[in-house]
Design an enzyme around this catalytic site. Structure first.
Site, PDB file in Angstrom:
ATOM      1  N   LYS A   1      29.721  97.085  52.626  1.00 31.95           N
ATOM      2  CA  LYS A   1      30.596  95.905  52.610  1.00 31.95           C
ATOM      3  C   LYS A   1      30.660  95.263  51.234  1.00 31.95           C
ATOM      4  O   LYS A   1      31.684  94.688  50.873  1.00 31.95           O
ATOM      5  CB  LYS A   1      30.155  94.891  53.674  1.00 31.95           C
ATOM      6  CG  LYS A   1      30.300  95.459  55.078  1.00 31.95           C
ATOM      7  CD  LYS A   1      30.701  94.452  56.114  1.00 31.95           C
ATOM      8  CE  LYS A   1      31.123  95.218  57.368  1.00 31.95           C
ATOM      9  NZ  LYS A   1      31.563  94.415  58.459  1.00 31.95           N
TER      10      LYS A   1
ATOM     11  N   LYS B   1      33.091 105.291  60.946  1.00 30.33           N
ATOM     12  CA  LYS B   1      32.955 104.635  62.253  1.00 30.33           C
ATOM     13  C   LYS B   1      34.207 103.830  62.584  1.00 30.33           C
ATOM     14  O   LYS B   1      34.847 103.258  61.695  1.00 30.33           O
ATOM     15  CB  LYS B   1      31.704 103.748  62.123  1.00 30.33           C
ATOM     16  CG  LYS B   1      31.598 102.558  63.002  1.00 30.33           C
ATOM     17  CD  LYS B   1      30.417 101.697  62.596  1.00 30.33           C
ATOM     18  CE  LYS B   1      30.895 100.346  62.107  1.00 30.33           C
ATOM     19  NZ  LYS B   1      30.560  99.211  62.925  1.00 30.33           N
TER      20      LYS B   1
ATOM     21  N   LYS C   1      36.268  97.209  63.728  1.00 31.85           N
ATOM     22  CA  LYS C   1      37.255  96.141  63.945  1.00 31.85           C
ATOM     23  C   LYS C   1      38.080  95.850  62.721  1.00 31.85           C
ATOM     24  O   LYS C   1      39.266  95.613  62.787  1.00 31.85           O
ATOM     25  CB  LYS C   1      36.521  94.824  64.232  1.00 31.85           C
ATOM     26  CG  LYS C   1      35.992  94.632  65.569  1.00 31.85           C
ATOM     27  CD  LYS C   1      35.577  93.170  65.683  1.00 31.85           C
ATOM     28  CE  LYS C   1      34.150  93.030  66.095  1.00 31.85           C
ATOM     29  NZ  LYS C   1      33.223  92.895  64.984  1.00 31.85           N
TER      30      LYS C   1
HETATM   31  P1  ATP Z   1      33.306  94.782  61.506  1.00 32.59           P
HETATM   32  O1  ATP Z   1      34.339  95.824  61.242  1.00 32.59           O
HETATM   33  O2  ATP Z   1      33.845  93.383  61.472  1.00 32.59           O
HETATM   34  O3  ATP Z   1      32.048  94.963  60.721  1.00 32.59           O
HETATM   35  P2  ATP Z   1      32.451  96.214  63.871  1.00 32.59           P
HETATM   36  O4  ATP Z   1      33.593  96.788  64.619  1.00 32.59           O
HETATM   37  O5  ATP Z   1      31.639  97.133  63.047  1.00 32.59           O
HETATM   38  O6  ATP Z   1      32.897  94.946  63.038  1.00 32.59           O
HETATM   39  P3  ATP Z   1      30.289  94.587  64.907  1.00 32.59           P
HETATM   40  O7  ATP Z   1      30.612  93.189  65.301  1.00 32.59           O
HETATM   41  O8  ATP Z   1      29.624  94.790  63.588  1.00 32.59           O
HETATM   42  O9  ATP Z   1      31.575  95.511  64.989  1.00 32.59           O
HETATM   43  O10 ATP Z   1      29.411  95.252  66.050  1.00 32.59           O
HETATM   44  C1  ATP Z   1      29.257  94.746  67.350  1.00 32.59           C
HETATM   45  C2  ATP Z   1      28.514  95.758  68.191  1.00 32.59           C
HETATM   46  O11 ATP Z   1      29.317  96.918  68.390  1.00 32.59           O
HETATM   47  C3  ATP Z   1      27.227  96.253  67.540  1.00 32.59           C
HETATM   48  O12 ATP Z   1      26.270  96.489  68.545  1.00 32.59           O
HETATM   49  C4  ATP Z   1      27.647  97.548  66.898  1.00 32.59           C
HETATM   50  O13 ATP Z   1      26.567  98.445  66.725  1.00 32.59           O
HETATM   51  C5  ATP Z   1      28.627  98.080  67.925  1.00 32.59           C
HETATM   52  N1  ATP Z   1      29.616  98.955  67.305  1.00 32.59           N
HETATM   53  C6  ATP Z   1      30.499  98.624  66.322  1.00 32.59           C
HETATM   54  N2  ATP Z   1      31.277  99.666  66.008  1.00 32.59           N
HETATM   55  C7  ATP Z   1      30.874 100.693  66.794  1.00 32.59           C
HETATM   56  C8  ATP Z   1      31.286 102.053  66.942  1.00 32.59           C
HETATM   57  N3  ATP Z   1      32.264 102.543  66.219  1.00 32.59           N
HETATM   58  N4  ATP Z   1      30.661 102.827  67.850  1.00 32.59           N
HETATM   59  C9  ATP Z   1      29.662 102.332  68.603  1.00 32.59           C
HETATM   60  N5  ATP Z   1      29.220 101.064  68.520  1.00 32.59           N
HETATM   61  C10 ATP Z   1      29.807 100.245  67.642  1.00 32.59           C
END
Ligand code: ATP
Ligand code: LTN
Length: 337
Positions: free
Chosen positions: A117, A200, A203
């Site tokens: 990030k 991955k 969001k």
């Molecule tokens: P951002 O893009 O804003 O960093 P993010 O989509 O990575 O957000 P987080 O809020 O960081 O989501 O994660 C919330 C939960 O969802 C955490 O437990 C994280 O491990 C899980 N998670 C996020 N992305 C994935 C994914 N692609 N596969 C499985 N679990 C996920």
């Protein structure tokens, strides 16, 4: 309310940094729901963590409500779990400061999420991005948490949380903090982008085609799967060198509980197109009811506000208990006015 005080604590959270995704659902929420009956549950929206990247204030507010509504729409029982917004419980920021004083720059600098990030931020990297895992450790340790269900990308943050708990317990008394365990599902802990199966699903991915949002329409979901990047072969096999196909099979497994072998057998002799269309259908079957329930809940802000107020109140009671013990042990004069 039916909470047994002796029950172990399960706690988790999601950043309200955008709408929640299929990755968030399969990696995190689905497991919260599966495990919720065996624990006293604490789930919240981490709006303070979301501030580590520049945000539009109105959007952050809306997405915070959306996150909580999605938890309930996905199956969290609002009359049992403690549901709240992180910034409503100031003890998180308070404990975070204290933990900062026990965390080493070196260990924070090794965090993969920080490395990723901060590269995206360019020159002016907010200090909050660096200390992000410390606030997360505070979130967890404040409640004497036993289990934290999260996706694979959060494992490192859980490790640092455990290290801090062990370090501080060693310095001030064995049972100041419970040392939490991580729960990551065997399949679904790392759902990949539909446009680039090397990264991955996230969001905040600037390319929405790689991401299935839980509020996407059936049509959007179908289109995104149709356009999903697959591999150069023809055969449907489950292998690391076929990451696009592997990701689609993983999604099906995580949704249905079937094994990769079962899906590979089912698709023997069929083409990639079949897998894409049928995976989309499986996703829609799960997501459509969540989408409509979320929309319905979001119409009743009074209900959500009342729930969040009660949640913050219950959370603060627990948080204050830990925090006052911590202040006492580390040498701050007691007696909060
Ligand atoms: P951002 O893009 O804003 O960093 P993010 O989509 O990575 O957000 P987080 O809020 O960081 O989501 O994660 C919330 C939960 O969802 C955490 O437990 C994280 O491990 C899980 N998670 C996020 N992305 C994935 C994914 N692609 N596969 C499985 N679990 C996920
Ligand atoms: N960093 C987590 C969100 C998060 C969290 C927590 C998860 C903040 N505090 C406490 C579990 C427990 C993420 O998923 N990005």
């Amino acid at each position: 309310m039916n909470v047994r005080p002796s029950q172990k604590i399960m706690l988790s959270a999601v950043q309200p940094s955008h709408q929640l995704t299929l990755g968030n659902y399969l990696g995190a929420l689905k497991n919260w729901i599966k495990l919720q009956h065996d624990y006293e549950c604490i789930f919240f929206a981490v709006d303070l963590h979301a501030l580590t990247v520049k945000r539009d204030p109105a959007q952050l507010k809306e997405q915070t409500y959306q996150a909580v509504a999605t938890y309930i729409a996905s199956g969290i029982h609002p009359d049992q779990a403690i549901l709240f917004i992180q910034s409503h419980v100031p003890e998180h920021a308070e404990l975070s400061w204290i933990l900062n004083c026990f965390t080493y720059m070196g260990e924070l600098g090794r965090m993969t999420q920080y490395k990723d990030k901060s590269t995206q931020q360019g020159k002016n990297i907010p200090a909050g991005l660096f200390t992000y895992p410390v606030l997360m450790a505070a979130d967890i340790l404040l409640y004497q948490t036993h289990l934290v269900p999260v996706g694979e990308d959060q494992k490192q943050h859980l490790e640092i949380t455990r290290d801090l708990a062990i370090r501080i317990n060693h310095l001030y008394g064995e049972n100041l903090f419970t040392v939490p365990e991580i729960y990551s599902p065997p399949i679904g802990a790392r759902i990949m982008s539909l446009q680039n199966p090397q990264i991955k699903m996230s969001k905040s991915d600037p390319d929405p085609n790689g991401v299935i949002y839980l509020m996407d329409s059936d049509d959007q979901i179908k289109k995104k799967f149709k356009r999903a990047v697959t591999d150069s072969g023809q055969e449907i096999i489950y292998r690391n060198d076929q990451p696009g196909i592997k990701n689609l099979i993983d999604i099906s497994c995580a949704l249905t509980g079937k094994t990769p072998e079962e899906w590979v057998n089912q698709y023997r002799g069929k083409q990639y197109g079949h897998l894409k269309i049928e995976t989309a259908d499986r996703v829609i079957e799960t997501i459509a009811p969540i989408r409509s329930k979320t929309a319905e809940l979001l119409k009743d802000r009074n209900y959500l506000d009342a729930l969040l107020k009660q949640g913050a109140h219950r959370a603060r009671e627990k948080a204050q208990r830990t925090l006052s013990r911590v202040y006492d042990k580390i040498g701050c004069v007691g007696g909060r006015y």
